[in-house]
Motif scaffolding. Structure first.
Motif, PDB file in Angstrom:
ATOM      1  N   LYS A 215      -1.872  -8.958  -5.613  1.00  0.00           N
ATOM      2  CA  LYS A 215      -1.902  -9.378  -4.121  1.00  0.00           C
ATOM      3  C   LYS A 215      -2.394 -10.893  -3.768  1.00  0.00           C
ATOM      4  O   LYS A 215      -1.870 -11.619  -2.794  1.00  0.00           O
ATOM      5  CB  LYS A 215      -2.960  -8.322  -3.476  1.00  0.00           C
ATOM      6  N   GLY A 227       1.513 -10.261   0.539  1.00  0.00           N
ATOM      7  CA  GLY A 227       2.392  -8.928   0.304  1.00  0.00           C
ATOM      8  C   GLY A 227       2.284  -8.300  -0.986  1.00  0.00           C
ATOM      9  O   GLY A 227       2.622  -7.137  -1.125  1.00  0.00           O
ATOM     10  N   TYR A 270       1.181   7.117  -1.332  1.00  0.00           N
ATOM     11  CA  TYR A 270       0.674   6.062  -2.261  1.00  0.00           C
ATOM     12  C   TYR A 270      -0.689   5.666  -1.865  1.00  0.00           C
ATOM     13  O   TYR A 270      -1.097   5.360  -0.807  1.00  0.00           O
ATOM     14  CB  TYR A 270       1.493   4.698  -1.856  1.00  0.00           C
ATOM     15  N   ASN A 286      -0.869   4.610   1.602  1.00  0.00           N
ATOM     16  CA  ASN A 286       0.345   3.930   2.249  1.00  0.00           C
ATOM     17  C   ASN A 286       1.188   5.184   2.292  1.00  0.00           C
ATOM     18  O   ASN A 286       1.066   5.859   1.445  1.00  0.00           O
ATOM     19  CB  ASN A 286       1.002   2.867   1.493  1.00  0.00           C
ATOM     20  N   ARG A 288       4.862   5.060   1.847  1.00  0.00           N
ATOM     21  CA  ARG A 288       6.091   4.895   1.434  1.00  0.00           C
ATOM     22  C   ARG A 288       6.058   4.112   0.073  1.00  0.00           C
ATOM     23  O   ARG A 288       4.954   3.858  -0.193  1.00  0.00           O
ATOM     24  CB  ARG A 288       6.756   3.742   2.751  1.00  0.00           C
ATOM     25  N   GLY A 290       5.663   1.266  -2.622  1.00  0.00           N
ATOM     26  CA  GLY A 290       5.206  -0.242  -2.432  1.00  0.00           C
ATOM     27  C   GLY A 290       5.952  -1.289  -2.707  1.00  0.00           C
ATOM     28  O   GLY A 290       7.099  -0.981  -3.548  1.00  0.00           O
ATOM     29  N   ASP A 291       5.680  -2.282  -2.076  1.00  0.00           N
ATOM     30  CA  ASP A 291       6.686  -3.589  -2.539  1.00  0.00           C
ATOM     31  C   ASP A 291       5.600  -4.592  -2.763  1.00  0.00           C
ATOM     32  O   ASP A 291       4.760  -5.097  -2.091  1.00  0.00           O
ATOM     33  CB  ASP A 291       7.482  -4.108  -1.320  1.00  0.00           C
ATOM     34  N   PRO A 292       5.870  -5.240  -4.271  1.00  0.00           N
ATOM     35  CA  PRO A 292       6.769  -4.839  -5.127  1.00  0.00           C
ATOM     36  C   PRO A 292       6.839  -3.803  -6.067  1.00  0.00           C
ATOM     37  O   PRO A 292       7.362  -3.711  -7.134  1.00  0.00           O
ATOM     38  CB  PRO A 292       6.801  -6.518  -5.859  1.00  0.00           C
ATOM     39  N   GLU A 293       5.899  -3.036  -5.881  1.00  0.00           N
ATOM     40  CA  GLU A 293       5.865  -1.824  -7.005  1.00  0.00           C
ATOM     41  C   GLU A 293       6.846  -1.250  -7.249  1.00  0.00           C
ATOM     42  O   GLU A 293       7.222  -0.769  -8.229  1.00  0.00           O
ATOM     43  CB  GLU A 293       4.554  -0.936  -6.679  1.00  0.00           C
TER      44      GLU A 293
HETATM   45  N1  GLY Z   1       2.362  -3.683  -2.651  1.00  0.00           N
HETATM   46  C1  GLY Z   1       1.565  -3.360  -1.716  1.00  0.00           C
HETATM   47  C2  GLY Z   1       2.083  -2.464  -0.517  1.00  0.00           C
HETATM   48  O1  GLY Z   1       3.370  -2.337  -0.605  1.00  0.00           O
HETATM   49  O2  GLY Z   1       1.597  -2.175   0.472  1.00  0.00           O
END
Ligand code: GLY
Ligand code: AMP
Length: 433
Positions: A215, A227, A270, A286, A288, A290-293
């Motif tokens: 992060k 992000g 998540y 979360n 949905r 993850g971004d970038p997971e």
């Molecule tokens: N990578 C953290 C998020 O998607 O919230």
């Protein structure tokens, strides 16, 4: 079947890319998409929270499955609207998405089900919050705005004055608007974080492989929060025994609690988890991918994603065989615009994408990009998620950074240590260089 992916980031490009590989899928649309989803699918110029517009489009095109990327659309009730129109959609209802949309609600669920999490107090009054902070001994605290704040609502405060400043910004200056009407003040947990994502149809829970995000903006986790500047999967920090504990103490009781509250949870659950000396504790939920997971996770997933997400939308996840994964680790390096996470410039021409994509086991996912005169240009802070599979984590890292080297635009930058955290858990010849 035609599929619609809602959103425009790196996560959505990964979803489009993976869904388009399914034999069930004849076409993938992305609304509004980016320059990458325009290549692996077809972009539609409708914003992610224009729910009426999306329902109309899905009806007209006879979309068989809609997959939602961003939380804002979920919290705004996109799933409820699609289901009311008789359209199949993957994601939680508005009430279930409150697990991400309200940190106060999430804390209530955690407490009622005695799921391990940080000790916390809720405040809806600035004076009371300030008095609470002033009365405490000098300890590190975390101040969180209740609602969605584009990832900026959490301040980890080293001392009281930083905590008081966070209250002033959130509750008095209303930096996040109504999202800051209530705040949570909680103890700071120490440890290493992991992203635990699970798919659930409200009854059956299927955990995905583990992942870890980065992060902080700069190397060695310095600098402001972003992000996410990169991710890798699997996260060796999470041993099989820890994963069992996380499933039993966190995922199962959460899904159960949501059902009991009449808000059955369908979609991606998540859990951001801190591995403390007392075991795993939930930092946040979360609702949905993850971004970038999502980028390294979907690169490793071998199972047909369309079949999986349809089963969840239809409530028949229990009928599917176990997920299949590529055993090789994946590393995703985010390339960002100059200035990110602060103000940044847009419109720089991106070069070298073809050279990068010719490398084996590499996929360049687009995030903040758009096409201008047929050319990809930058249009966001996080621009690309350069992702590679490797024989071990060191090899995946090497391949990802080789691809990064091919790509250039004015001001492009990235962290140089994505996945290094994993290496301390893997010793011996397999750890790679
Ligand atoms: N990578 C953290 C998020 O998607 O919230
Ligand atoms: P969240 O948006 O709740 O995920 O918080 C963003 C980041 O703040 C997390 O990924 C952690 O790095 C950090 N954080 C949140 N809560 C805590 C806590 N109680 N203790 C330490 N760090 C935290």
């Amino acid at each position: 079947m035609k599929v619609l992916v809602v959103g425009q980031g790196g996560r959505e490009h990964a979803l489009v890319w993976k869904l388009s590989q399914s034999p069930m899928v004849e076409k993938v649309f992305c609304a509004p998409g980016n320059a990458g989803t325009a290549v692996d699918g077809e972009n539609v110029d409708i914003g992610a929270t224009n729910i009426d517009g999306l329902v109309k489009f899905a009806k007209a095109e006879k979309i068989g499955l809609t997959v939602v990327g961003p939380e804002a659309a979920l919290v705004a009730g996109i799933v409820d609207a699609f289901e009311a129109a008789g359209l199949r959609i993957f994601g939680p209802s508005r009430l279930a998405a409150e697990l991400e949309g309200s940190k106060v609600f999430a804390k209530d669920v955690l407490r009622q089900s005695t799921i391990p999490t940080a000790e916390a107090q809720v405040f809806s009054d600035a004076e009371a919050a300030e008095a609470y902070i002033a009365d405490r001994e000098e300890v590190a605290l975390v101040v969180k705005a209740d609602g969605l704040a584009a990832g900026k609502g959490v301040t980890v405060c080293a001392n009281k004055s930083v905590a008081l400043d966070a209250i002033r910004r959130i509750m008095r200056q209303k930096e996040f608007g109504d999202a800051g009407k209530r705040v949570i003040i909680e103890e700071k947990l120490d440890g290493e974080e992991a992203s635990i994502l699970a798919l659930t149809d409200g009854s059956t829970i299927v955990p995905l492989e583990t992942a870890q995000d980065h992060k902080a903006a700069f190397d060695e986790d310095r600098g402001p929060n972003t992000g996410g500047m990169g991710a890798y999967s699997p996260a060796p920090l999470i041993t099989p025994a820890l994963m069992d504990q996380i499933i039993g103490q966190i995922l199962v009781p959460t899904v159960h609690a949501m059902k009991k509250r009449g808000r059955p949870f369908k979609g991606v659950l998540y859990a951001g988890v801190m591995i403390t000396h007392q075991g795993p504790k939930v930092l946040e939920f979360n609702t949905r991918f993850g971004d970038p997971e999502a980028q390294p996770l979907l690169m490793r997933l071998k199972t047909d994603l369309a079949q999986l997400l349809v089963a969840i939308a239809d409530g028949s996840l229990d009928a599917l065989p176990p997920l299949e994964w590529d055993p090789r680790p994946a590393v995703c390096v985010v390339m960002a615009s100059a200035g990110y996470p602060g103000d940044y410039e847009k419109g720089a021409v991106i070069r070298g994408l073809d050279d990068a994509s010719r490398l084996s086991n590499v996929k360049v996912f687009h995030a903040g990009t758009e096409l201008r005169g047929g050319q990809p240009v930058t249009s966001g802070g996080r621009v690309l998620g350069v992702t590679a599979l490797g024989d071990n984590i060191g090899d995946a890292k090497l391949r990802a950074y080789q691809a990064v080297k091919c790509i250039r635009w004015d001001g492009a930058w990235c962290r140089h240590d994505i996945s290094d955290k994993a290496r301390k858990y893997s010793s011996g010849p397999d750890a790679g260089g």
